[in-house]
Design a protein around this motif. Structure first.
Motif, PDB file in Angstrom:
ATOM      1  N   GLY A 112      -5.178   2.870  -1.650  1.00  0.00           N
ATOM      2  CA  GLY A 112      -5.091   3.714  -1.235  1.00  0.00           C
ATOM      3  C   GLY A 112      -3.827   3.422  -0.390  1.00  0.00           C
ATOM      4  O   GLY A 112      -3.921   3.945   1.055  1.00  0.00           O
ATOM      5  N   TYR A 113      -2.821   3.002  -1.562  1.00  0.00           N
ATOM      6  CA  TYR A 113      -1.590   3.069  -0.878  1.00  0.00           C
ATOM      7  C   TYR A 113      -1.078   4.723  -1.369  1.00  0.00           C
ATOM      8  O   TYR A 113      -1.669   5.221  -1.701  1.00  0.00           O
ATOM      9  CB  TYR A 113      -0.712   2.060  -1.715  1.00  0.00           C
ATOM     10  CG  TYR A 113      -0.986   0.474  -1.722  1.00  0.00           C
ATOM     11  CD1 TYR A 113       0.188  -0.226  -0.974  1.00  0.00           C
ATOM     12  CD2 TYR A 113      -2.235  -0.052  -1.783  1.00  0.00           C
ATOM     13  CE1 TYR A 113      -0.194  -1.157  -0.828  1.00  0.00           C
ATOM     14  CE2 TYR A 113      -2.226  -1.181  -1.591  1.00  0.00           C
ATOM     15  CZ  TYR A 113      -1.091  -2.159  -1.075  1.00  0.00           C
ATOM     16  OH  TYR A 113      -1.372  -3.443  -0.659  1.00  0.00           O
TER      17      TYR A 113
ATOM     18  N   CYS B 196       1.057   3.129 -10.722  1.00  0.00           N
ATOM     19  CA  CYS B 196       1.185   3.117  -9.129  1.00  0.00           C
ATOM     20  C   CYS B 196      -0.236   4.034  -9.314  1.00  0.00           C
ATOM     21  O   CYS B 196      -0.602   4.519  -7.882  1.00  0.00           O
ATOM     22  CB  CYS B 196       2.695   3.700  -8.538  1.00  0.00           C
ATOM     23  SG  CYS B 196       3.559   2.750  -8.843  1.00  0.00           S
ATOM     24  N   ALA B 197      -0.144   5.347 -10.158  1.00  0.00           N
ATOM     25  CA  ALA B 197      -1.246   6.293 -10.051  1.00  0.00           C
ATOM     26  C   ALA B 197      -2.758   6.294  -9.844  1.00  0.00           C
ATOM     27  O   ALA B 197      -3.681   6.184  -9.278  1.00  0.00           O
ATOM     28  CB  ALA B 197      -1.160   7.074 -11.252  1.00  0.00           C
ATOM     29  N   ASN B 198      -2.950   5.075 -10.441  1.00  0.00           N
ATOM     30  CA  ASN B 198      -4.189   4.296 -10.609  1.00  0.00           C
ATOM     31  C   ASN B 198      -4.548   3.646  -9.654  1.00  0.00           C
ATOM     32  O   ASN B 198      -5.359   3.021  -8.823  1.00  0.00           O
ATOM     33  CB  ASN B 198      -4.362   3.083 -11.727  1.00  0.00           C
ATOM     34  CG  ASN B 198      -4.306   4.147 -13.368  1.00  0.00           C
ATOM     35  OD1 ASN B 198      -4.887   5.232 -13.293  1.00  0.00           O
ATOM     36  ND2 ASN B 198      -3.870   2.625 -14.160  1.00  0.00           N
ATOM     37  N   ILE B 199      -3.175   2.528  -8.990  1.00  0.00           N
ATOM     38  CA  ILE B 199      -2.889   2.010  -7.831  1.00  0.00           C
ATOM     39  C   ILE B 199      -3.210   2.643  -6.376  1.00  0.00           C
ATOM     40  O   ILE B 199      -4.193   2.536  -5.726  1.00  0.00           O
ATOM     41  CB  ILE B 199      -2.451   0.904  -7.616  1.00  0.00           C
ATOM     42  CG1 ILE B 199      -1.720   0.276  -8.527  1.00  0.00           C
ATOM     43  CG2 ILE B 199      -1.774   0.114  -6.343  1.00  0.00           C
ATOM     44  CD1 ILE B 199      -0.062  -0.532  -8.870  1.00  0.00           C
ATOM     45  N   VAL B 200      -2.787   4.040  -6.496  1.00  0.00           N
ATOM     46  CA  VAL B 200      -3.162   4.865  -4.952  1.00  0.00           C
ATOM     47  C   VAL B 200      -4.585   5.287  -5.151  1.00  0.00           C
ATOM     48  O   VAL B 200      -5.215   5.112  -4.301  1.00  0.00           O
ATOM     49  CB  VAL B 200      -2.490   6.262  -5.406  1.00  0.00           C
ATOM     50  CG1 VAL B 200      -2.980   6.701  -4.614  1.00  0.00           C
ATOM     51  CG2 VAL B 200      -1.321   6.158  -4.837  1.00  0.00           C
ATOM     52  N   GLU B 201      -5.267   5.494  -6.297  1.00  0.00           N
ATOM     53  CA  GLU B 201      -6.391   6.068  -6.385  1.00  0.00           C
ATOM     54  C   GLU B 201      -7.655   5.028  -5.797  1.00  0.00           C
ATOM     55  O   GLU B 201      -8.546   5.276  -5.487  1.00  0.00           O
ATOM     56  CB  GLU B 201      -7.310   6.404  -7.904  1.00  0.00           C
ATOM     57  CG  GLU B 201      -7.790   7.338  -8.489  1.00  0.00           C
ATOM     58  CD  GLU B 201      -8.009   7.804  -9.460  1.00  0.00           C
ATOM     59  OE1 GLU B 201      -9.071   7.616 -10.023  1.00  0.00           O
ATOM     60  OE2 GLU B 201      -6.818   8.635 -10.309  1.00  0.00           O
ATOM     61  N   HIS B 202      -7.353   3.834  -6.788  1.00  0.00           N
ATOM     62  CA  HIS B 202      -8.510   2.588  -6.114  1.00  0.00           C
ATOM     63  C   HIS B 202      -8.010   1.611  -4.895  1.00  0.00           C
ATOM     64  O   HIS B 202      -9.027   1.576  -3.493  1.00  0.00           O
ATOM     65  CB  HIS B 202      -8.619   1.533  -7.316  1.00  0.00           C
ATOM     66  CG  HIS B 202      -8.635   2.007  -8.684  1.00  0.00           C
ATOM     67  ND1 HIS B 202      -8.024   3.030  -9.604  1.00  0.00           N
ATOM     68  CD2 HIS B 202      -9.769   1.922  -9.087  1.00  0.00           C
ATOM     69  CE1 HIS B 202      -9.624   2.999 -10.240  1.00  0.00           C
ATOM     70  NE2 HIS B 202     -10.501   2.429 -10.139  1.00  0.00           N
TER      71      HIS B 202
ATOM     72  N   LYS C 219       6.282  -0.977  10.583  1.00  0.00           N
ATOM     73  CA  LYS C 219       6.098  -2.057  10.198  1.00  0.00           C
ATOM     74  C   LYS C 219       5.313  -1.240   9.072  1.00  0.00           C
ATOM     75  O   LYS C 219       3.886  -2.549   8.958  1.00  0.00           O
ATOM     76  CB  LYS C 219       5.939  -3.028  11.013  1.00  0.00           C
ATOM     77  CG  LYS C 219       6.972  -3.361  12.046  1.00  0.00           C
ATOM     78  CD  LYS C 219       6.338  -5.208  12.509  1.00  0.00           C
ATOM     79  CE  LYS C 219       7.020  -5.740  13.352  1.00  0.00           C
ATOM     80  NZ  LYS C 219       7.425  -4.972  14.761  1.00  0.00           N
ATOM     81  N   PRO C 220       5.837  -0.706   8.113  1.00  0.00           N
ATOM     82  CA  PRO C 220       4.612  -0.871   6.892  1.00  0.00           C
ATOM     83  C   PRO C 220       4.098  -1.741   6.148  1.00  0.00           C
ATOM     84  O   PRO C 220       5.402  -2.454   6.001  1.00  0.00           O
ATOM     85  CB  PRO C 220       4.988   0.365   6.770  1.00  0.00           C
ATOM     86  CG  PRO C 220       6.096   0.418   6.593  1.00  0.00           C
ATOM     87  CD  PRO C 220       6.275   0.136   8.264  1.00  0.00           C
ATOM     88  N   LYS C 221       2.716  -2.112   5.890  1.00  0.00           N
ATOM     89  CA  LYS C 221       2.974  -2.634   4.293  1.00  0.00           C
ATOM     90  C   LYS C 221       3.932  -2.411   2.967  1.00  0.00           C
ATOM     91  O   LYS C 221       3.235  -0.898   2.719  1.00  0.00           O
ATOM     92  CB  LYS C 221       1.744  -3.337   4.463  1.00  0.00           C
ATOM     93  CG  LYS C 221       1.224  -4.537   3.485  1.00  0.00           C
ATOM     94  CD  LYS C 221      -0.180  -4.448   3.567  1.00  0.00           C
ATOM     95  CE  LYS C 221      -1.064  -4.893   2.230  1.00  0.00           C
ATOM     96  NZ  LYS C 221      -2.557  -5.017   2.643  1.00  0.00           N
TER      97      LYS C 221
ATOM     98  N   ASP D 266      -0.369   3.746   6.769  1.00  0.00           N
ATOM     99  CA  ASP D 266       0.866   2.244   6.601  1.00  0.00           C
ATOM    100  C   ASP D 266       0.912   1.587   5.248  1.00  0.00           C
ATOM    101  O   ASP D 266       1.208   0.163   5.622  1.00  0.00           O
ATOM    102  CB  ASP D 266       0.031   1.611   8.279  1.00  0.00           C
ATOM    103  CG  ASP D 266      -1.692   0.850   7.169  1.00  0.00           C
ATOM    104  OD1 ASP D 266      -1.648   1.271   6.102  1.00  0.00           O
ATOM    105  OD2 ASP D 266      -1.904   0.260   8.493  1.00  0.00           O
ATOM    106  N   LYS D 267       0.386   1.670   4.305  1.00  0.00           N
ATOM    107  CA  LYS D 267       0.398   0.773   3.214  1.00  0.00           C
ATOM    108  C   LYS D 267       1.578   1.634   1.872  1.00  0.00           C
ATOM    109  O   LYS D 267       0.897   2.738   1.622  1.00  0.00           O
ATOM    110  CB  LYS D 267      -0.111   0.131   2.699  1.00  0.00           C
ATOM    111  CG  LYS D 267      -1.241   0.752   2.413  1.00  0.00           C
ATOM    112  CD  LYS D 267      -2.746  -0.007   2.266  1.00  0.00           C
ATOM    113  CE  LYS D 267      -3.488   0.147   1.784  1.00  0.00           C
ATOM    114  NZ  LYS D 267      -4.711  -0.639   1.333  1.00  0.00           N
TER     115      LYS D 267
END
Ligand SMILES: Nc1ncnc2c1ncn2[C@@H]1O[C@H](COP(=O)(O)OP(=O)(O)O)[C@@H](O)[C@H]1O
Ligand SMILES: Nc1ccn([C@@H]2O[C@H](COP(=O)(O)OP(=O)(O)O)[C@@H](O)[C@H]2O)c(=O)n1
Ligand SMILES: [Mg+2]
Length: 220
Positions: free
Chosen positions: A47-48, A39-45, A21-23, A100-101
Motif C-alpha cells: 500500500g505504498y 517498487c511496483a510489487n511493494i505498492v501492490e502488497h 510528516k509522511p512515512k 501517507d507512505k
C-alpha cells in the motif's frame, strides 16, 4: 511563513512536508538493479505510493517546463540534477497524494540530495532498501530494457555506474552507519528478490504470528 512548495526552499523545515510528516522509504541501488520493478510489487502488497525521482524528472521534461532542457541534458550525460529541482518535484507529488507512505526510488543519489531533503522536509527515512547487484548484470538489464530511454546506451550507462560508485554509495554508507540500510541481493530472479523484499516490509509481529501458526498447525 508559508506551506507552499515554493516557500519550502527558503524556510528550512517549514516545508509542507514537515506538517504532513509522511512515512518514507528510500529505494536505492545502481542503474538497472531493479528498483522500479520491485517498487511496483511493494505498492501492490504493502500500500505504498511509488515515486521515482527519474520518472518525475522525465515528466518535467515532457511537460515543457523551463528546466526541461537542463534536465534532459543532465540525464543524457548520466549526471545528477541540482537537488532543489528534484526535491520540489518530490514534495509536490507527496502533497498531491492522499497516501501517507511513500517509496522514494532513485533518491537521494548524492550527499547534496540527502542533506537538502532532510533539512528542507525534516524527514528521515524509516529505512533504506538497497538493491545490490553487479555492474555486469545491471549492464545486461539496461541494454535490454527497451523503454526508449536516452540514457540506456553503453556510453551513458558507464557514466551512470561511475556516478553511482562515486556519489550514491556514499549515501548508502551514510545510512548504513546509522543502521538504516536493508540490503537485498538483487542479482537473483525478480520473484526471489521480492521474497527478500517482503521479509523487510512484513512487520515483526506478523512474522511471529505466522511462526506461531506453523507451530500450532504442526501440533507443537
Ligand atoms: N531480478 C531481475 N532479474 C532480471 N531482470 C530484471 C530483474 N529486475 C528487473 N529486471 C529488468 O531489468 C531492467 C531494469 O529494471 P528496473 O526495475 O527498471 O531497474 P532500475 O529502476 O533500478 O533501473 C528492466 O527491463 C526489468 O524488467
Ligand atoms: N535523484 C535523482 C534521480 C535521478 N536523476 C537523473 O535521472 C537519471 C535516471 O534516473 P532513474 O532513477 O530513472 O534511473 P534508473 O536507476 O532507474 O535506471 C539519472 O541518471 C540522473 O541523471 C537525478 O538527477 N537525481
Ligand atoms: Mg528506475
Amino acid at each position: 511563513m508559508g506551506t507552499s512548495v515554493d516557500a519550502a526552499h527558503t524556510e528550512g523545515t517549514e516545508s509542507a512536508l514537515s506538517v504532513k510528516k509522511p512515512k518514507v522509504v528510500f529505494v536505492l541501488g545502481g542503474p538497472g538493479s531493479g528498483k522500479g520493478t520491485q517498487c511496483a510489487n511493494i505498492v501492490e502488497h504493502f500500500g505504498y505510493t511509488h515515486l521515482s525521482a527519474g520518472d518525475l524528472l522525465r515528466a518535467e521534461i515532457s511537460s515543457g517546463s523551463e528546466n526541461g532542457t537542463m534536465i534532459q541534458n543532465m540525464i543524457s550525460e548520466g549526471v545528477i540534477v541540482p537537488p532543489e529541482v528534484t526535491i520540489k518535484l518530490l514534495e509536490k507529488a507527496i502533497m498531491e497524494s492522499e497516501n501517507d507512505k511513500f517509496l522514494i526510488d532513485g533518491f537521494p543519489r548524492n550527499e547534496e540530495n540527502r542533506a537538502m531533503f532532510e533539512s528542507v522536509t525534516g524527514i528521515v527515512p524509516e529505512f533504506v532498501l538497497f538493491f545490490d547487484c553487479s555492474e555486469e548484470e545491471m549492464e545486461r538489464r539496461l541494454l535490454s530494457r527497451n523503454q526508449g530511454r536516452v540514457d540506456d546506451n553503453i556510453d551513458t550507462i558507464r557514466k551512470r555506474f561511475k556516478v553511482f560508485v562515486e556519489s550514491s554509495l556514499f549515501v548508502i554508507n551514510y545510512y548504513n552507519s546509522k543502521g538504516r540500510v536493508r540490503k537485498i541481493d538483487a542479482a537473483k530472479p525478480v520473484a526471489e528478490v521480492f521474497e527478500a523484499v517482503k521479509a523487510v516490509f512484513t512487520p515483526v509481529d506478523d512474522k511471529l504470528r505466522c511462526c506461531l501458526g506453523d507451530i500450532q498447525s504442526s501440533g507443537g
